[in-house]
Design an enzyme around this catalytic site. Structure first.
Site, short mmCIF file in Angstrom:
data_model
loop_
_atom_site.label_atom_id
_atom_site.label_comp_id
_atom_site.label_asym_id
_atom_site.label_seq_id
_atom_site.Cartn_x
_atom_site.Cartn_y
_atom_site.Cartn_z
N ARG A 18 42.39 -5.59 1.75
CA ARG A 18 42.22 -6.26 0.45
C ARG A 18 42.04 -7.76 0.64
O ARG A 18 41.23 -8.39 -0.05
CB ARG A 18 43.39 -5.97 -0.49
CG ARG A 18 43.39 -4.54 -1.01
CD ARG A 18 44.60 -4.26 -1.86
NE ARG A 18 45.78 -4.45 -1.03
CZ ARG A 18 46.99 -4.67 -1.50
NH1 ARG A 18 47.21 -4.75 -2.80
NH2 ARG A 18 48.02 -4.82 -0.69
N ASN A 36 44.91 -1.36 -4.25
CA ASN A 36 45.18 -0.10 -3.57
C ASN A 36 45.37 1.00 -4.60
O ASN A 36 45.95 0.76 -5.66
CB ASN A 36 46.45 -0.20 -2.73
CG ASN A 36 46.25 -0.94 -1.43
OD1 ASN A 36 45.13 -1.15 -0.99
ND2 ASN A 36 47.35 -1.35 -0.82
#
Length: 90
Positions: A18, A36
């Site tokens: 990320r 996520n």
């Protein structure tokens, strides 16, 4: 301007993916977010100039050296006016 949603599959959690997504988006002057998912995938919404978004997708497919992307499912979304940054959602 174009906006995509993406579901990224593979080894993409617990490997700094990320953060890599956010850095890549910022380098290309893109806005949006990533997070996520409970199933181990990562969800992304990304917006910007079409060439920059396509470059972003290409970079994301390569991963960050720790992540291993097996598939990306892309869908076009309506552009969001006024979005100013790319963030990581928790």
């Amino acid at each position: 301007m174009i906006r995509y949603s993406a579901i990224v599959q593979g080894r993409v959690q617990g490997v700094g993916f990320r953060y890599f997504i956010q850095l890549t988006a910022c380098k290309l002057s893109l806005t949006g977010w990533c997070k996520n998912l409970m199933n181990g995938n990562v969800e992304i919404e990304v917006q910007g100039l079409e060439n920059n978004v396509l470059s972003f997708v290409s970079e994301i497919k390569k991963g960050n050296g720790f992540a291993k992307v097996s598939d990306i499912d892309l869908n076009i979304l309506p552009v969001l006016d006024g979005e100013k940054k790319f963030s990581i959602k928790y």
